[in-house]
Write a protein that holds these residues in place. Structure first.
Motif, PDB file in Angstrom:
ATOM      1  N   ILE A   1      -9.667   6.863  -2.890  1.00  0.00           N
ATOM      2  CA  ILE A   1      -8.848   5.536  -3.484  1.00  0.00           C
ATOM      3  C   ILE A   1     -10.712   4.358  -3.520  1.00  0.00           C
ATOM      4  O   ILE A   1     -11.316   4.998  -2.359  1.00  0.00           O
ATOM      5  N   ASP A   2     -11.335   4.228  -3.974  1.00  0.00           N
ATOM      6  CA  ASP A   2     -12.348   3.487  -4.132  1.00  0.00           C
ATOM      7  C   ASP A   2     -12.050   1.716  -3.664  1.00  0.00           C
ATOM      8  O   ASP A   2     -11.014   1.322  -4.510  1.00  0.00           O
TER       9      ASP A   2
ATOM     10  N   ASN B   1     -13.190  -1.252  -5.045  1.00  0.00           N
ATOM     11  CA  ASN B   1     -13.025  -1.560  -7.186  1.00  0.00           C
ATOM     12  C   ASN B   1     -11.017  -2.141  -6.632  1.00  0.00           C
ATOM     13  O   ASN B   1     -10.534  -1.348  -7.394  1.00  0.00           O
ATOM     14  N   ASN B   2     -11.122  -3.046  -6.137  1.00  0.00           N
ATOM     15  CA  ASN B   2      -9.653  -3.312  -5.285  1.00  0.00           C
ATOM     16  C   ASN B   2      -8.389  -1.764  -5.388  1.00  0.00           C
ATOM     17  O   ASN B   2      -7.630  -2.546  -5.254  1.00  0.00           O
TER      18      ASN B   2
ATOM     19  N   SER C   1      -8.687   1.140  -6.240  1.00  0.00           N
ATOM     20  CA  SER C   1      -8.293   1.693  -7.565  1.00  0.00           C
ATOM     21  C   SER C   1      -7.852   3.295  -7.394  1.00  0.00           C
ATOM     22  O   SER C   1      -8.592   3.798  -6.259  1.00  0.00           O
ATOM     23  N   PRO C   2      -6.706   3.659  -6.851  1.00  0.00           N
ATOM     24  CA  PRO C   2      -6.545   5.581  -6.688  1.00  0.00           C
ATOM     25  C   PRO C   2      -7.279   6.067  -7.810  1.00  0.00           C
ATOM     26  O   PRO C   2      -6.940   6.162  -8.847  1.00  0.00           O
ATOM     27  N   ASP C   3      -7.530   7.307  -6.960  1.00  0.00           N
ATOM     28  CA  ASP C   3      -8.770   8.521  -8.828  1.00  0.00           C
ATOM     29  C   ASP C   3      -8.121   9.589  -8.818  1.00  0.00           C
ATOM     30  O   ASP C   3      -7.896  10.417  -7.945  1.00  0.00           O
TER      31      ASP C   3
ATOM     32  N   ASP D   1       3.682   0.582  -9.437  1.00  0.00           N
ATOM     33  CA  ASP D   1       3.352  -0.737  -8.720  1.00  0.00           C
ATOM     34  C   ASP D   1       3.377  -0.034  -7.135  1.00  0.00           C
ATOM     35  O   ASP D   1       2.572   0.291  -6.358  1.00  0.00           O
TER      36      ASP D   1
ATOM     37  N   GLN E   1       2.259   3.332  -6.308  1.00  0.00           N
ATOM     38  CA  GLN E   1       1.373   3.251  -6.064  1.00  0.00           C
ATOM     39  C   GLN E   1       0.699   2.905  -4.757  1.00  0.00           C
ATOM     40  O   GLN E   1      -0.070   3.362  -3.948  1.00  0.00           O
TER      41      GLN E   1
ATOM     42  N   ILE F   1      -1.088   4.471  -1.906  1.00  0.00           N
ATOM     43  CA  ILE F   1      -3.081   4.603  -1.586  1.00  0.00           C
ATOM     44  C   ILE F   1      -2.313   3.978  -0.080  1.00  0.00           C
ATOM     45  O   ILE F   1      -3.331   4.692   0.595  1.00  0.00           O
TER      46      ILE F   1
END
Length: 174
Positions: free
Chosen positions: A43-44, A47-48, A50-52, A132, A135, A139
């Protein structure tokens, strides 16, 4: 243009395929095709959150097959009618470059010819709120579980293996 229906289960795909003699294809994603790599947080945060997502080992052939339907087919996403199903449909659609604003999601609650034909008459756009939501849960599971699980391993002995602080466990711990 031929139609291809993507479902999660190969058994469902075979049953639905038996309803069609017109060239319609029904195939399976065999569940999720991508996931967050297990060896890292994936998980970035900067960067909001953001999942990888990465392709799941062994799913390359399925992803290649799905991509082969990207052009020249009318693609309908028929994954289960729940948040996981919408996430699976979204991941399949992403690898196929599907426009999610179009009516390309079919919803059915039984595997009968009547239910499938009814779903084909009433396609809808993919519910991105459900995507969402799934997700977000995924997350949070990763952020909380990745941080807390090692503490559990250190401080709480378990006869059944390593304890996990994901999903239900995270809610209970909160």
């Amino acid at each position: 243009m031929k139609t291809v229906i993507i479902v999660e289960s190969p058994a469902k795909a075979r049953k639905i395929q038996s309803f069609f003699k017109d060239g319609t294809i029904c195939t399976s994603s065999f569940g999720h095709i991508v996931d967050l790599p297990k060896k890292q947080i994936s998980i970035d945060i900067k960067n909001n959150f953001s999942p990888d997502y990465r392709p799941i080992d062994g799913k390359g052939k399925i992803i290649k097959e799905l991509k082969s339907y990207s052009k020249g087919y009318h693609v309908l996403l028929g994954a289960d009618d729940d948040r996981e199903g919408d996430a699976i449909a979204w991941h399949c659609g992403k690898v196929m470059n599907i426009d999610f604003t179009l009516n390309n999601r079919i919803i059915f609650h039984e595997i009968s010819k009547k239910a499938i034909l009814k779903a084909l008459e009433t396609p809808v756009p993919l519910d991105m709120n459900w995507v969402d939501s799934q997700q977000g849960r995924r997350i949070i599971d990763r952020l909380v579980g990745y941080s807390i699980s090692p503490l559990l391993w250190t401080h709480i002995p378990s006869k059944t293996g390593k304890l996990s602080a994901g999903r239900v466990q995270s809610a209970a711990l909160k």
